[in-house]
Design an enzyme around this catalytic site. Structure first.
Site, PDB file in Angstrom:
ATOM      1  N   ARG A   1      12.108  -3.082  -2.670  1.00  0.00           N
ATOM      2  CA  ARG A   1      10.653  -2.436  -2.291  1.00  0.00           C
ATOM      3  C   ARG A   1      11.246  -1.959  -3.375  1.00  0.00           C
ATOM      4  NH1 ARG A   1       6.957  -4.608   1.301  1.00  0.00           N
ATOM      5  NH2 ARG A   1       7.964  -6.566   1.742  1.00  0.00           N
TER       6      ARG A   1
ATOM      7  N   GLY B   1      -5.667  -2.213   8.863  1.00  0.00           N
ATOM      8  CA  GLY B   1      -4.629  -1.888   8.638  1.00  0.00           C
ATOM      9  C   GLY B   1      -3.800  -1.364   9.662  1.00  0.00           C
TER      10      GLY B   1
ATOM     11  N   MET C   1       0.696  -1.238   0.002  1.00  0.00           N
ATOM     12  CA  MET C   1      -0.071  -0.026  -0.247  1.00  0.00           C
ATOM     13  C   MET C   1       0.869   1.169   0.294  1.00  0.00           C
ATOM     14  SD  MET C   1      -2.773  -1.109   0.177  1.00  0.00           S
ATOM     15  CE  MET C   1      -4.280  -0.652   0.916  1.00  0.00           C
TER      16      MET C   1
ATOM     17  N   CYS D   1     -12.246   5.580  -7.712  1.00  0.00           N
ATOM     18  CA  CYS D   1     -13.413   7.025  -7.761  1.00  0.00           C
ATOM     19  C   CYS D   1     -13.522   6.727  -6.445  1.00  0.00           C
ATOM     20  CB  CYS D   1     -14.077   7.254  -9.003  1.00  0.00           C
ATOM     21  SG  CYS D   1     -13.618   8.210 -10.267  1.00  0.00           S
TER      22      CYS D   1
HETATM   23  N1  NAD Z   1      -4.709   4.480   4.065  1.00  0.00           N
HETATM   24  C1  NAD Z   1      -4.171   4.520   5.046  1.00  0.00           C
HETATM   25  O1  NAD Z   1      -4.691   4.075   6.286  1.00  0.00           O
HETATM   26  C2  NAD Z   1      -3.637   2.939   5.132  1.00  0.00           C
HETATM   27  C3  NAD Z   1      -3.782   2.486   3.454  1.00  0.00           C
HETATM   28  C4  NAD Z   1      -3.310   1.583   3.787  1.00  0.00           C
HETATM   29  C5  NAD Z   1      -2.439   0.576   4.166  1.00  0.00           C
HETATM   30  N2  NAD Z   1      -2.316   1.145   5.552  1.00  0.00           N
HETATM   31  C6  NAD Z   1      -1.153   1.358   6.427  1.00  0.00           C
HETATM   32  O2  NAD Z   1      -0.133   1.236   6.023  1.00  0.00           O
HETATM   33  C7  NAD Z   1       0.940   0.128   6.587  1.00  0.00           C
HETATM   34  C8  NAD Z   1       1.449  -0.538   5.250  1.00  0.00           C
HETATM   35  O3  NAD Z   1       1.290  -0.666   4.061  1.00  0.00           O
HETATM   36  P1  NAD Z   1       2.010  -1.903   3.064  1.00  0.00           P
HETATM   37  O4  NAD Z   1       1.050  -2.329   2.619  1.00  0.00           O
HETATM   38  O5  NAD Z   1       2.737  -0.829   2.607  1.00  0.00           O
HETATM   39  O6  NAD Z   1       2.541  -2.980   3.769  1.00  0.00           O
HETATM   40  P2  NAD Z   1       4.066  -4.034   3.066  1.00  0.00           P
HETATM   41  O7  NAD Z   1       4.455  -4.969   4.680  1.00  0.00           O
HETATM   42  O8  NAD Z   1       3.469  -4.026   1.910  1.00  0.00           O
HETATM   43  O9  NAD Z   1       4.469  -2.779   3.215  1.00  0.00           O
HETATM   44  C9  NAD Z   1       5.222  -1.736   4.292  1.00  0.00           C
HETATM   45  C10 NAD Z   1       7.228  -1.818   3.836  1.00  0.00           C
HETATM   46  O10 NAD Z   1       7.420  -1.087   5.222  1.00  0.00           O
HETATM   47  C11 NAD Z   1       9.035  -1.158   5.148  1.00  0.00           C
HETATM   48  N3  NAD Z   1       9.766  -1.036   6.891  1.00  0.00           N
HETATM   49  C12 NAD Z   1       9.228  -1.274   7.461  1.00  0.00           C
HETATM   50  N4  NAD Z   1       9.496  -1.221   8.529  1.00  0.00           N
HETATM   51  C13 NAD Z   1      10.558   0.009   8.588  1.00  0.00           C
HETATM   52  C14 NAD Z   1      11.539   1.089   8.579  1.00  0.00           C
HETATM   53  N5  NAD Z   1      11.697   0.955  10.064  1.00  0.00           N
HETATM   54  N6  NAD Z   1      11.472   1.703   7.924  1.00  0.00           N
HETATM   55  C15 NAD Z   1      12.022   2.110   6.753  1.00  0.00           C
HETATM   56  N7  NAD Z   1      11.087   0.784   6.109  1.00  0.00           N
HETATM   57  C16 NAD Z   1      10.052   0.081   6.985  1.00  0.00           C
HETATM   58  C17 NAD Z   1       8.737  -2.237   4.919  1.00  0.00           C
HETATM   59  O11 NAD Z   1       9.859  -3.141   4.304  1.00  0.00           O
HETATM   60  C18 NAD Z   1       8.322  -2.816   4.079  1.00  0.00           C
HETATM   61  O12 NAD Z   1       8.716  -2.735   2.434  1.00  0.00           O
HETATM   62  C19 NAD Z   1       0.215  -0.686   7.421  1.00  0.00           C
HETATM   63  O13 NAD Z   1       0.365  -0.031   8.594  1.00  0.00           O
HETATM   64  C20 NAD Z   1      -0.973  -0.592   6.483  1.00  0.00           C
HETATM   65  O14 NAD Z   1      -2.789  -0.972   7.934  1.00  0.00           O
HETATM   66  C21 NAD Z   1      -2.349   2.811   6.171  1.00  0.00           C
END
Ligand code: NAD
Ligand code: NAD
EC number: 4.2.1.49
Lengths: 553, 553
Positions: free
Chosen positions: B198, B489, B174, B407
């Site tokens: 990534r 999330g 995400m 959308c």
């Molecule tokens: N708009 C929203 O509210 C929304 C929408 C989607 C996802 N999210 C949240 O965002 C977060 C990420 O989702 P995702 O699908 O990308 O997860 P993901 O696990 O696919 O990606 C997270 C990334 O963060 C990196 N990472 C982890 N710890 C790190 C650190 N200390 N420093 C640098 N990089 C680090 C990982 O290597 C990974 O690539 C989740 O907590 C998800 O719930 C929020």
């Protein structure tokens, strides 16, 4: 707000809504608040401490008004006892969808609940209070009777409890079934209840035989009656923790020990010892934190006495009020040494989809129930426990509100029975439609690790996907109203569960819904237990041809 | 079990199931695991750390097989990614009902979840992973773009972010939308990501422009690009806590600071600092307790840097990964001093029922989506942001799996649009049916006190009656599949939410379902916010004639 109520559901075959489903929801909501049925109708409390039917009186009025206007392709949305919206759906959809007391887990505790209740954003739905299918003490009577009988079978190899005695606590809304249930099972049952008025009420209702004030009187009576093998019920005014201790001090060990005080709620339910009832009620108002601590301390002592009774040989079980969890919280490490009644006695029934199925006559005429009694006795003649239950219930159960009957029917039997009843409505044998429902405490509708799903053999006690799926499939099938609750009998944080009610109004549409919902609903119970690996459930699923794509064994 | 996958949903108008609804569920499940779409298809992981589409490969095979056999009056029941039963329902009912990762609140924590996952009793459903409507990075792209634009409006009074820079973390499933979204909004965006691979992936996908290895390089690029007012995205390999600290030490304060590392999961998501990525992955395997503690400590430091950026004038917000809660747990008392993005920027949209509505073309043909794009631009021509979005998306969004479009449509527009699309399917303008769905992060489908329902003005943040009612009403209305999830999330214990997907196959029946579900679904969002007292929602409810029996004001 206090509102002097004298609510009584309309009887008879005249509609005040636009269809029988809406009418049934309206009558059952009103029936839940009928003074004959509800514990404290002025506060909208139906049973179980603070289990309410509507959030407040304004919500109640709007629920009724909305039901009266609701079309046969509309659905009313109820959020914690308040009608928040009406959306267009279709005739095969539920007319009412209810969610009560649900909180995001991290906030699912009493403190946060009371904060929300204070802002009037929430109410406590218990199980059948907020889902409008409480039928008074009979509802629990059959379950309690059944538990005592099963406990007897386990302890003494016989369902005949004459000459045995049971010690328990609580004579309120649900717990008030205990004296009569114990007597029905043939035992002498001593019920400790701190509130004299509650015992008096049960005596007036014919649910309890004696009221005594002292342990001496109680012991004398118990000795006399057990010696005579005379079934009887005794209410003793006192606090369980104190009375139990005194009995232990005197070396008096009952055959069975349990408890059904409202321990699930340490603030508005359970009464601490070391003070009078009036002092306790005062303390609750002036210093709720101290109240809560004192209540939990008393529970701890209460559970310690139960453990000692168990040590001394009494068949001891938790009766679904979560008292062990609070005792453990207060340092009674071995609180869970005595089992809950579900794993001990009820789960084998759940595996066949059996549970507290019930129905009520919207006509208000007891004759309608007697006719369904006769049908049940005819259809299930080989089930002697069921036949006996109906005979005893006819003699001993007083009607409260709309006449109703409860019978633990299982998968396969519920829909067969309801279809026959639907025909009786159609051909005029019954004077008005019949409402079919059940407790949330049922085979496939609850996740409650300290009660219904305690000690599941695969460890899935806390998986609440199951009750949610139960609510979804019953909604999909077209139940008349469906509910999802959190809390219930074991309190905030400890359970999630679902309810469904279905109206048999004699139509073909009702028959179709019965053929779906009264199959999927107990079906989810069999599936949940078969998925967990219980032999009886696996066998039931296979024999009855339930489609489980991944069933093994 | 590792299973080398190369799953790709069938395309075109030929059915392999007994109806388009089942076919759609099958294709969308497969599409979720398409290597173009899923983060880690070999482990069935779609996105968000461990968000899965099916419990295990055996379950996956059975899901597909059951969907192929499922009749048009049957419903498959899915419990945490496993098909546990099929019941007969009717043609207006959903074909699939899903509950993923739901736990009784008292047990709703990561420890217990992992215990259950280890016994293969549960899987983590995230939001659209376990409910089969993830469409790859585009899904989040529009939301992220929208958040940056709204943040820009708030901070600088303009949606044009040229010459501004954004600092954030994470380039995964995400979070990988961030570089492109920031660029679309006109900004220079610096994304810190610990996993080099990534960033490379995002560069290959055209979602990110530059990869740099050092803070020096990053700073140079940022300075150059902001000076030139050139929109661009930069991935910097490193740990956020460390990089942020270094930027602070150098006195470099971005215009916007946020973070979207997978902080919701301190065990399988967030990477602790003070070690290499490889060391971290090793530690996770050998000593998970230490790993968890170190991850949370790093989050605390990470949040401290964000607070310092905020102090120094950066527009700082939490981007929905719950990092503030863990920081607070680790002693950062003022962790919640910066707001979540929802109360800050998104809630006003929710009040109109707007949220991440999306659709996918089962034909697999991008032309079908371009035709729907044209329709949307025609129907909503006055909405310039929407028109711009579609233009940009056509240029910049790469298809992943089945072509899809997102959308943010609101109450009133969703069903109008879907009805028109349904006609286009009927008259052959589109080559195959279209699937309409949305994120669980939507107007009326989620309770998540640290994210979507943070700081509700009536204090109802934690009331999860709402998402449950959303699932029930969508089931009642006849959505194609409906899901209830816990966690998502923000992780275990922090949210409950619901999803729905609806197939437009060109039939009259589909039109009827659209007319119910795409009204009640966003309708619940308006109702939830109107009930909480938000002016915009109250006005929307009144103007659009939503039936709210107790609406005041
Ligand atoms: N708009 C929203 O509210 C929304 C929408 C989607 C996802 N999210 C949240 O965002 C977060 C990420 O989702 P995702 O699908 O990308 O997860 P993901 O696990 O696919 O990606 C997270 C990334 O963060 C990196 N990472 C982890 N710890 C790190 C650190 N200390 N420093 C640098 N990089 C680090 C990982 O290597 C990974 O690539 C989740 O907590 C998800 O719930 C929020
Ligand atoms: N089979 C089941 O699992 C099942 C079914 C129904 C109710 N319950 C549980 O049983 C409990 C009782 O339900 P209820 O509807 O009767 O509640 P209630 O509040 O109506 O009645 C409880 C009674 O216990 C009495 N009491 C409280 N503390 C006491 C004490 N320390 N000593 C003696 N008496 C005390 C109260 O005065 C009251 O009359 C609840 O926790 C409920 O959830 C369990």
């Amino acid at each position: 707000m206090v509102y002097k109520t004298n609510i009584r559901a309309p009887r008879g075959s005249e509609l005040s809504c636009k269809g029988w489903t809406q009418e049934a929801a309206m009558r059952m909501l009103m029936n839940n608040l009928d003074p004959e049925v509800a514990e404290n109708p002025d506060e909208l409390v139906v049973y179980g401490g603070i289990g309410k039917a509507a959030r407040d009186w304004e919500s109640y009025e709007k629920l009724i008004a909305t039901l009266k206007e609701l079309e046969n392709d509309e659905t009313m949305i109820v959020q914690s006892g308040k009608p928040v919206a009406v959306f267009r759906t279709h005739e095969n959809a539920p007319r009412v969808l209810i969610a009560n007391s649900n909180l995001v887990p991290g906030w699912a505790n009493w403190d946060h609940f009371y904060e929300l209740e204070e802002r009037n954003l929430m109410m406590y739905g218990q199980m059948t209070a907020g889902s409008w299918i409480y039928i008074g003490a009979q509802g629990i009577l059959q379950g309690t009777y059944l538990s005592f009988v099963e406990a007897g079978k386990k302890k003494f190899g016989t369902a005949d409890l004459r000459g045995k005695w049971i010690l328990t606590g609580g004579m309120g809304g649900m717990s008030g079934a205990q004296p009569l249930a114990g007597k029905m099972a043939g035992a002498v049952i001593l019920v400790v209840e701190v509130d004299r008025a509650r015992i008096e009420r049960k005596i007036n209702e014919g649910y309890c035989d004696y009221l005594v004030e002292t342990v001496d009187e109680a012991v004398q009576l118990v000795n006399k009656l057990t010696a005579a093998k005379e079934p009887a019920s005794i209410g003793l005014v006192g606090n369980c923790a104190d009375i139990n201790r005194e009995l232990l001090n005197r070396g008096l060990i009952p055959d069975f020990v349990t408890d059904q005080t409202s321990a699930h709620d340490p603030i508005n339910g359970y009464i601490p010892n070391g003070m009078t009832l009036e002092e306790a009620l005062q303390l609750r108002k002036t210093d709720v934190k101290t109240y809560e601590r004192r209540a939990k301390e008393t529970m701890a002592e209460h559970v310690r006495t139960m453990l000692e009774f168990q040590q001394a040989g009494a068949e001891t079980f938790d009766y679904g009020n979560n008292i062990r969890a609070y005792a453990k919280e207060m340092g009674v490490e071995n609180a869970f040494d005595f089992p809950g009644f579900v794993p001990a006695y009820i789960r084998p029934l759940f595996c066949e989809g059996k549970g507290p199925f019930r129905w009520a006559a919207l006509s208000g005429d007891p004759e309608d129930i007697y006719k369904t009694d006769a049908l049940a006795k005819e259809m299930f003649a080989e089930d002697t426990a069921l036949v006996n239950w109906i005979d005893m219930a006819q003699k001993m159960v007083k009607w409260q509100g709309l006449p109703a009957r409860i019978c633990w029917l299982g998968y396969g039997d519920r829909h067969r029975f309801a279809l026959r009843v639907n025909e009786m409505v159609a051909n005029g044998e019954l004077k008005a439609p019949i409402v079919f429902g059940r407790d949330h405490l049922d085979s496939g509708s609850v996740a409650s690790p300290n009660r219904e799903t305690e000690g599941m053999q695969d460890g899935s006690d806390a998986v609440s996907d199951w009750p949610l799926l139960n609510a979804l499939v019953n909604t999909a099938g077209g139940a008349s109203w469906v509910s999802i609750h959190h809390g219930g009998g074991v309190g905030m944080g400890y359970s999630q569960h679902a309810g469904q009610v279905l109206v048999a109004d004699g139509t073909k549409l009702a028959a179709e819904k019965i053929n779906r919902v009264l199959i999927s609903d107990p079906g989810m119970g069999v599936v949940r237990h078969a998925d967990a690996g219980y032999d009886i459930a696996v066998r039931t699923a296979k024999e009855k041809g339930i489609n489980m794509p991944m069933l093994k064994g």
